[in-house]
Design a protein around this motif. Structure first.
Motif, PDB file in Angstrom:
ATOM      1  N   UNK A  69       0.815  -1.208  -0.074  1.00 21.88           N
ATOM      2  CA  UNK A  69       0.067  -0.015  -0.179  1.00 21.88           C
ATOM      3  C   UNK A  69       0.815   1.215  -0.009  1.00 21.88           C
ATOM      4  N   UNK A  70       2.091   1.154  -0.457  1.00 15.43           N
ATOM      5  CA  UNK A  70       2.901   2.241  -0.626  1.00 15.43           C
ATOM      6  C   UNK A  70       2.640   2.938  -1.940  1.00 15.43           C
ATOM      7  N   UNK A  71       2.509   4.211  -2.075  1.00 14.04           N
ATOM      8  CA  UNK A  71       2.196   4.723  -3.441  1.00 14.04           C
ATOM      9  C   UNK A  71       3.471   4.670  -4.120  1.00 14.04           C
ATOM     10  N   UNK A  72       3.610   4.380  -5.326  1.00 11.56           N
ATOM     11  CA  UNK A  72       5.064   4.239  -5.893  1.00 11.56           C
ATOM     12  C   UNK A  72       4.867   4.962  -7.260  1.00 11.56           C
ATOM     13  N   UNK A  73       6.148   5.476  -7.664  1.00 15.12           N
ATOM     14  CA  UNK A  73       6.195   5.933  -9.195  1.00 15.12           C
ATOM     15  C   UNK A  73       7.418   5.232  -9.562  1.00 15.12           C
ATOM     16  N   UNK A  74       7.574   4.772 -10.830  1.00 16.88           N
ATOM     17  CA  UNK A  74       8.449   3.816 -11.380  1.00 16.88           C
ATOM     18  C   UNK A  74       9.136   4.606 -12.507  1.00 16.88           C
ATOM     19  N   UNK A  75      10.398   4.447 -12.736  1.00 18.22           N
ATOM     20  CA  UNK A  75      11.225   4.858 -14.129  1.00 18.22           C
ATOM     21  C   UNK A  75      12.033   3.724 -14.347  1.00 18.22           C
ATOM     22  N   UNK A 129      -0.689  -1.223 -14.384  1.00 16.49           N
ATOM     23  CA  UNK A 129      -1.929  -1.448 -14.416  1.00 16.49           C
ATOM     24  C   UNK A 129      -2.396  -1.807 -12.836  1.00 16.49           C
ATOM     25  N   UNK A 130      -1.480  -2.023 -12.252  1.00 16.54           N
ATOM     26  CA  UNK A 130      -1.528  -2.109 -10.611  1.00 16.54           C
ATOM     27  C   UNK A 130      -1.893  -0.760  -9.972  1.00 16.54           C
ATOM     28  N   UNK A 131      -1.620   0.303 -10.383  1.00 17.50           N
ATOM     29  CA  UNK A 131      -1.789   1.636 -10.031  1.00 17.50           C
ATOM     30  C   UNK A 131      -0.528   2.437  -9.864  1.00 17.50           C
ATOM     31  N   UNK A 132       0.735   1.889 -10.111  1.00 16.02           N
ATOM     32  CA  UNK A 132       1.775   2.944 -10.095  1.00 16.02           C
ATOM     33  C   UNK A 132       1.818   4.039 -11.006  1.00 16.02           C
ATOM     34  N   UNK A 133       2.736   4.891 -10.741  1.00 17.09           N
ATOM     35  CA  UNK A 133       2.629   6.253 -11.710  1.00 17.09           C
ATOM     36  C   UNK A 133       3.875   5.825 -12.561  1.00 17.09           C
ATOM     37  N   UNK A 134       4.006   6.444 -13.692  1.00 19.98           N
ATOM     38  CA  UNK A 134       4.932   6.375 -14.600  1.00 19.98           C
ATOM     39  C   UNK A 134       5.793   7.846 -14.666  1.00 19.98           C
TER      40      UNK A 134
END
Length: 294
Positions: A24-30, A42-47
């Motif tokens: 349940x940590x909000x995450x952003x990915x690169x 698709x799971x809710x991560x931000x790009x």
């Protein structure tokens, strides 16, 4: 829950990011290629299009990249993570890196007012996928405790080995030991084959014998069956880690003849085009050098 940024979604990074999101940590990915982020998005991560963009607003930034050059790029380039982080942000480097670079990285982080941890990964891609990695960490105690809730999302065991750089030093020690075991395993199997032994029985004997180890047990089947396509740790990255370990020995004035020889075997494996296969494929170097039966 603190916002977390992940830089690098390879074999290990993707599983770690998925488990962090599940916690349940909000995450952003690169990642250099967006396709590897598909499941996470698709799971809710931000790009984020750059490491800098990923790090903006994050309280914890985690890098899981290939080597010194890739680490330097994601942290220090103009669009690197350090350019987007606010003072007090926790930076965590999980890659296996040279002592020279991880020392510089900690210095750069401190100069900018960040809290830094080197936390190399111990475990396979399965451990990353199931959130059961082991972490042997170099950090100040207070910084590790602040980061622990995030690290626990993808690990089952967190051990502080000492101040900054300690985790990276131990990871090189660990990997050089594993590589020498693999080199010995390759030679043992080649010798048993040449002697005409029952290789199914040999595999069982090696797995249960006094000279076995977790590394040997996990790879003896691959070596006997010559199956290397299911890559848990690529041969090229083990070669890279051995190079860093040899450098570490030189920096600290420790003679490492066994490790140097193992490094040369893996170097030959890369030269023979085996670099993208599982690291156990180094056994093919010995097989190819074995004289044909007369």
């Amino acid at each position: 829950m603190p916002r977390v940024a992940f830089l690098g979604l390879g074999i290990m990074g993707a599983g770690m990011a998925i488990n962090t999101l599940k916690a349940r940590h909000p995450i952003t990915v690169y990642n250099r290629t967006r396709a590897k982020a598909k499941e996470l998005l698709e799971m809710g991560a931000q790009w984020a299009d750059t490491p800098r963009e990923a790090a903006e607003g994050a309280e914890v930034v985690i890098s899981v990249v290939a080597d010194d050059a890739a680490s330097r790029a994601v942290w220090l380039e103009a669009d690197g993570a350090f350019a987007g982080m606010k003072p007090g942000t926790i930076a965590i480097e999980c890659a296996t890196l040279s002592l020279e670079w991880i020392t510089e990285w900690h210095t750069e982080a401190e100069m900018r007012g960040f809290r830094a941890i080197d936390a190399p990964l111990f475990g396979s891609k399965q451990a990353a996928a199931t959130g059961t990695l082991n972490l042997y960490v170099g950090a100040e105690e207070a910084v590790l405790e602040a980061a622990r809730p995030v690290l626990q999302a993808f690990s089952q065991n967190i051990v502080r080995l000492g101040p900054p750089t300690s985790g990276s030093v131990y990871k090189l020690i660990n990997n050089m030991m594993g590589a020498t075991q693999l080199a010995a395993l390759g030679e043992a199997v080649a010798l048993a084959e040449k002697a005409g032994l029952n290789m199914e029985a040999v595999a069982l004997a090696i797995s249960g014998g006094a000279a076995s180890s977790p590394m040997v047990r996990s790879k003896v089947g691959n070596v006997v069956k010559r199956e290397y396509d299911d890559v848990h740790f690529a041969l090229r990255w083990m070669h890279k880690d051995l190079h860093y370990a040899v450098q570490l020995g030189q920096q600290l004035g420790v003679h490492l003849p066994t490790i140097t020889t193992a490094w040369q075997v893996f170097e030959e494996g890369v030269a023979q085009g085996l670099g993208d296969l599982d690291c156990s494929a180094q056994a093919e170097v010995v097989r190819r050098q074995t004289a044909p039966s007369s």
